[in-house]
Design an enzyme around this catalytic site. Structure first.
Site, PDB file in Angstrom:
ATOM      1  CG  HIS A  52      42.926  43.952  39.358  1.00 41.28           C
ATOM      2  ND1 HIS A  52      42.467  43.505  40.574  1.00 41.28           N
ATOM      3  CD2 HIS A  52      44.035  44.688  39.634  1.00 41.28           C
ATOM      4  CE1 HIS A  52      43.260  43.938  41.538  1.00 41.28           C
ATOM      5  NE2 HIS A  52      44.221  44.664  40.988  1.00 41.28           N
ATOM      6  CG  ASP A  73      46.105  46.510  42.888  1.00 46.25           C
ATOM      7  OD1 ASP A  73      46.497  45.712  42.009  1.00 46.25           O
ATOM      8  OD2 ASP A  73      45.049  46.349  43.516  1.00 46.25           O
ATOM      9  CE1 TYR A  85      36.481  38.028  40.192  1.00 49.63           C
ATOM     10  CE2 TYR A  85      36.121  38.680  42.469  1.00 49.63           C
ATOM     11  CZ  TYR A  85      36.973  38.282  41.457  1.00 49.63           C
ATOM     12  OH  TYR A  85      38.312  38.129  41.700  1.00 49.63           O
ATOM     13  CE  LYS A 126      37.212  40.220  36.658  1.00 53.10           C
ATOM     14  NZ  LYS A 126      38.117  41.102  37.419  1.00 53.10           N
TER      15      LYS A 126
END
Length: 184
Positions: A62, A170, A132, A72
């Site tokens: 992603h 996904d 995250y 991130k």
């Protein structure tokens, strides 16, 4: 903290300095000043996320594009995952290349992934808690992704594809060669 640059420019493995004694352990998992000096950029995280998953769950690959692109800082607080970063910056010398690392509650490593990268992970342990930090807010219209089984990427997820638990969304992501311009 030790900052270890990897082959994908701008990404770093971050290893904490752990203090052990008879009571257990202590380490600093984040310090803005130390972090920004370590990565050589001024990053301001604005959102923290956490997911819980079981063995074989694959989330990714992603990213967010445009004005909502995200850096991130990822880590695992329970269990273990194989974490993957992919360079999606068209002008980068490492465009389309991936990097993988095991992140676990035992090694306490973190991975910093700057804007312009895709990201995903697979759970290797029975359960995992994945955390995250993001330097930009989530924006649904700006999300994108690359298919986890793209043959050109040749990612070894450490498990046979028939054992993976992947969302329908996904499964529909494009291969890198068929993906629209990411704007990175």
């Amino acid at each position: 903290m030790t900052f270890i640059p990897i082959a994908l420019e701008g990404c770093f493995i971050i290893e904490p300095r752990i203090f052990n004694d008879g009571r257990g352990y202590f380490f600093e998992s984040y310090n803005a000043k130390t972090f920004n000096e370590g990565v050589g950029a001024e990053i301001v995280f604005v959102q923290d996320n956490q997911s819980f998953s079981t063995r074989g769950v694959l989330r990714g690959l992603h990213f967010q594009k445009g004005e909502y692109a995200q850096s991130k800082l990822v880590r695992v607080t329970r269990g273990a995952v194989l974490d993957i970063a992919i360079d999606l910056r068209k002008k980068s010398a490492t465009f389309g290349q991936t990097f993988s690392i095991e992140l676990s509650e035992q090694n306490n490593r973190q991975l910093f992934i700057p804007r312009g990268f895709g990201h995903g992970f697979i759970v290797l342990s029975d359960e995992a808690v994945f955390q995250y930090k993001c330097d930009n807010y989530y924006h649904k219209a700006s999300e994108g992704g690359v298919h986890y089984a793209d043959p050109d990427l040749d990612i070894n997820w450490g498990m046979p594809f028939n054992e993976l638990l992947v969302s329908d969304k996904d499964k529909e992501l494009p291969f890198l060669k068929d993906a629209p311009d990411f704007g990175f």
